[in-house]
Write a protein that holds these residues in place. Sequence first.
Motif, PDB file in Angstrom:
ATOM      1  N   VAL A  66       0.778  -1.269  -0.019  1.00  0.00           N
ATOM      2  CA  VAL A  66      -0.019  -0.077   0.087  1.00  0.00           C
ATOM      3  C   VAL A  66       0.899   1.387   0.054  1.00  0.00           C
ATOM      4  O   VAL A  66       0.576   2.402  -0.849  1.00  0.00           O
ATOM      5  CB  VAL A  66      -0.991  -0.108   1.412  1.00  0.00           C
ATOM      6  CG1 VAL A  66      -1.758   1.301   1.415  1.00  0.00           C
ATOM      7  CG2 VAL A  66      -1.790  -1.229   1.199  1.00  0.00           C
ATOM      8  N   LEU A  78       8.656  -6.358   9.475  1.00  0.00           N
ATOM      9  CA  LEU A  78       9.513  -5.043   9.712  1.00  0.00           C
ATOM     10  C   LEU A  78       9.996  -4.885  11.304  1.00  0.00           C
ATOM     11  O   LEU A  78      10.827  -4.440  11.956  1.00  0.00           O
ATOM     12  CB  LEU A  78       8.759  -3.664   9.111  1.00  0.00           C
ATOM     13  CG  LEU A  78       9.531  -2.543   9.426  1.00  0.00           C
ATOM     14  CD1 LEU A  78       9.837  -2.052   7.888  1.00  0.00           C
ATOM     15  CD2 LEU A  78       8.673  -1.638  10.014  1.00  0.00           C
ATOM     16  N   MET A  79       8.486  -5.125  12.044  1.00  0.00           N
ATOM     17  CA  MET A  79       8.804  -4.954  13.405  1.00  0.00           C
ATOM     18  C   MET A  79       9.671  -5.996  14.044  1.00  0.00           C
ATOM     19  O   MET A  79      10.525  -5.451  15.163  1.00  0.00           O
ATOM     20  CB  MET A  79       7.344  -5.010  14.222  1.00  0.00           C
ATOM     21  CG  MET A  79       6.584  -3.870  13.713  1.00  0.00           C
ATOM     22  SD  MET A  79       7.021  -2.427  13.966  1.00  0.00           S
ATOM     23  CE  MET A  79       6.269  -1.332  12.876  1.00  0.00           C
ATOM     24  N   VAL A 105       5.346   3.144  14.283  1.00  0.00           N
ATOM     25  CA  VAL A 105       3.562   2.703  14.149  1.00  0.00           C
ATOM     26  C   VAL A 105       3.010   3.808  13.558  1.00  0.00           C
ATOM     27  O   VAL A 105       3.275   4.989  14.216  1.00  0.00           O
ATOM     28  CB  VAL A 105       3.372   2.236  15.595  1.00  0.00           C
ATOM     29  CG1 VAL A 105       1.855   2.246  15.700  1.00  0.00           C
ATOM     30  CG2 VAL A 105       4.140   1.129  16.213  1.00  0.00           C
ATOM     31  N   ASN A 114      -5.361   0.992  14.361  1.00  0.00           N
ATOM     32  CA  ASN A 114      -5.884   0.178  13.017  1.00  0.00           C
ATOM     33  C   ASN A 114      -5.824  -1.301  13.326  1.00  0.00           C
ATOM     34  O   ASN A 114      -4.771  -1.852  13.804  1.00  0.00           O
ATOM     35  CB  ASN A 114      -5.061   0.554  11.813  1.00  0.00           C
ATOM     36  CG  ASN A 114      -5.118   2.159  11.593  1.00  0.00           C
ATOM     37  OD1 ASN A 114      -4.546   2.964  12.342  1.00  0.00           O
ATOM     38  ND2 ASN A 114      -5.618   2.487  10.536  1.00  0.00           N
ATOM     39  N   ARG A 120      -0.431   6.769   7.571  1.00  0.00           N
ATOM     40  CA  ARG A 120      -0.786   6.476   6.292  1.00  0.00           C
ATOM     41  C   ARG A 120      -1.479   7.303   5.749  1.00  0.00           C
ATOM     42  O   ARG A 120      -2.670   7.444   6.461  1.00  0.00           O
ATOM     43  CB  ARG A 120      -0.839   4.987   5.929  1.00  0.00           C
ATOM     44  CG  ARG A 120      -1.328   4.712   4.794  1.00  0.00           C
ATOM     45  CD  ARG A 120      -1.451   3.198   4.516  1.00  0.00           C
ATOM     46  NE  ARG A 120      -0.127   2.368   4.712  1.00  0.00           N
ATOM     47  CZ  ARG A 120      -0.415   0.801   4.778  1.00  0.00           C
ATOM     48  NH1 ARG A 120      -1.408   0.299   4.942  1.00  0.00           N
ATOM     49  NH2 ARG A 120       0.786   0.161   4.739  1.00  0.00           N
TER      50      ARG A 120
HETATM   51  P1  TYD Z   1       1.157  -3.716   5.965  1.00  0.00           P
HETATM   52  O1  TYD Z   1       1.926  -4.798   6.479  1.00  0.00           O
HETATM   53  O2  TYD Z   1       1.537  -2.683   5.045  1.00  0.00           O
HETATM   54  O3  TYD Z   1      -0.259  -4.373   5.324  1.00  0.00           O
HETATM   55  P2  TYD Z   1      -1.695  -3.507   4.878  1.00  0.00           P
HETATM   56  O4  TYD Z   1      -1.755  -2.301   4.827  1.00  0.00           O
HETATM   57  O5  TYD Z   1      -1.969  -4.232   3.413  1.00  0.00           O
HETATM   58  O6  TYD Z   1      -2.707  -3.946   5.775  1.00  0.00           O
HETATM   59  O7  TYD Z   1       0.426  -2.775   7.100  1.00  0.00           O
HETATM   60  C1  TYD Z   1      -0.339  -3.557   8.157  1.00  0.00           C
HETATM   61  C2  TYD Z   1      -0.695  -2.457   9.216  1.00  0.00           C
HETATM   62  O8  TYD Z   1       0.278  -1.849   9.852  1.00  0.00           O
HETATM   63  C3  TYD Z   1      -1.326  -1.064   8.574  1.00  0.00           C
HETATM   64  O9  TYD Z   1      -2.451  -0.744   9.368  1.00  0.00           O
HETATM   65  C4  TYD Z   1      -0.355  -0.306   8.682  1.00  0.00           C
HETATM   66  C5  TYD Z   1       0.377  -0.555   9.734  1.00  0.00           C
HETATM   67  N1  TYD Z   1       2.081  -0.330   9.668  1.00  0.00           N
HETATM   68  C6  TYD Z   1       2.484   0.493  10.422  1.00  0.00           C
HETATM   69  O10 TYD Z   1       1.895   1.096  11.635  1.00  0.00           O
HETATM   70  N2  TYD Z   1       3.789   0.661  10.416  1.00  0.00           N
HETATM   71  C7  TYD Z   1       4.589   0.086   9.408  1.00  0.00           C
HETATM   72  O11 TYD Z   1       5.914   0.786   9.486  1.00  0.00           O
HETATM   73  C8  TYD Z   1       3.926  -0.567   8.473  1.00  0.00           C
HETATM   74  C9  TYD Z   1       4.724  -0.993   7.017  1.00  0.00           C
HETATM   75  C10 TYD Z   1       2.397  -0.836   8.553  1.00  0.00           C
END
Ligand code: TYD
Length: 341
Positions: free
Chosen positions: A89, A198-199, A211, A217, A278
Motif C-alpha cells: 500500500v 519489519l517490526m 507505528v 488500526n 498513512r
Molecule cells: P501492511 O503490512 O503494510 O499491510 P496492509 O496495509 O496491506 O494491511 O500494514 C499492516 C498495518 O500496519 C497497517 O495498518 C499499516 C501498519 N503499519 C505501521 O503501523 N507501520 C509500518 O511501518 C508498516 C509497514 C505498517
Amino acid sequence: MEKTIIVTGGAGFIGSNFVYYMLNKYPNYKIVCVDCLTYAGNLSTLKKALENPNFRFEKLNICDKEGIRKLFSEVKPDIVVNFAAESHVDRSIEGPEIFVDTNIKGTQTLMEVCRELNVPRYHQVSTDEVYGDLPLDRPDLFFTETTPIHASSPYSASKAGADLLVLAYCRTFKFPATISRCSNNYGPYHFPEKLIPLMIINALADKPLPVYGDGLNVRDWLYVEDHCKAIDLIIHNGKIGEVYNVGGHNEMANIDIVKLILKKLDKPESLITFVEDRKGHDRRYAIDPTKISSELGWLPDTKFADGIEKTIDWYLSHKDWWEEIISGEYQNYYSKMYGGK
Ligand code: TYD
Ligand code: NAD
C-alpha cells in the motif's frame, strides 16, 4: 492424477509458500513458477523448490503477452494461479502507475492468453482490501462476498479493478475463473517492508518500531499456510465464477501486534515510535469466511499465538535470507519512507 499448475508471483511471499505447499502435498503435480523478480521477488526463496524435478522457474513479466503465450503454449497448464502483483500500500501511494500495469493489465494479459489457449482453470488471488474498511466502533460488521467494492488505496483499487475484469470475463466469455479475497497474511518469506517482519527485524536491531497514527488500526491476520490451503481447495473444488473470502477471525490492533513482538523478543516498549499516519489509512479489516467454510470445508489450522511464535523463530533462524534483502535497494526505500525515524 497429474496436473500442471502455473503459479505467477511464486518468488514472492504467499506465492512461494504456495509453491512449497503444493510440491509437498501433490508429488505428482508439476509446478511452473512465473515471476519477473521485482524488488519483492527472490530466487533464494525458491532454493529448495529448484532442487525438486517437479518444479520449474521462468523469469517472465505477466504483462509480456508474447512471452506468456509462448510459455503457456509449451507448458499447457491445467490451472493458472495468479499471485503476481505489486502488493504494498505505501508504495502504491508513492507511485501508483506500476500497480495499474501489473495488477490490472497483467491480470488481463494472463486471462487473454488463457482464453486463447483454452486453459481449463484460472484463479485470481485477491485481497479483502477491495472492500475498503470497516469502522472500529462496529465490531458486528464483517466483509462478506456481497459487500460492495469500495477500495481506498491505489493498491486496493488496482486489485479491485482486476477482480471486476475477472468477473466480467467469467460472465461475458464464460471464462473459468475463481477469486479469493484473503485477509492479511503472515509467516515465512514475508518481505521486510510489511508490518510483522519489519517490526521483528527492527526490534532485533534495537531500532525504532514505526507505528502509523494511533496504532489502533485493526487487521485480521491469517497464517500464510492457511491461505495456501484455501486456494488449494478453491482451485480443486471451488465453483467457477465465484468469489471466496478467506480469513480466520483473528482481528488485532497494530499496536498490540507490535507489543507482542517486543515481548517475545524481550525488547523494551520504548522502541515504539508513533509516526505520521498513512494517507487514507484503512481503519479495520474483518472477514466473514462462512462461505468457504460451509461450501468447501475450509478452516484455519494455525492459531495466532502459535503462528506468530513460528514466524518469529523463522526470522531468527533465517537471518541470511532477510539480511541480504535489507542490505540492498531496501535501504534506499527505508530512508525514503521513514527518514531518520
Ligand atoms: P501492511 O503490512 O503494510 O499491510 P496492509 O496495509 O496491506 O494491511 O500494514 C499492516 C498495518 O500496519 C497497517 O495498518 C499499516 C501498519 N503499519 C505501521 O503501523 N507501520 C509500518 O511501518 C508498516 C509497514 C505498517
Ligand atoms: P509479494 O509482493 O511478496 O510478491 C509478489 C511477487 O510477484 C514477487 O515475487 C514479484 O517479483 C512478482 N511480480 C510482481 N510484478 C510482476 C510481474 N509484472 N510479472 C511477474 N511477476 C511479478 O506479494 P504477496 O504478499 O506474496 O502477495 C501475493 C498476492 O496475494 C498479491 O496478489 C496480493 O494482492 C495478494 N494478497 C496478499 C496479502 C498479504 O497479506 N500479503 C493478503 C491478501 C492477498
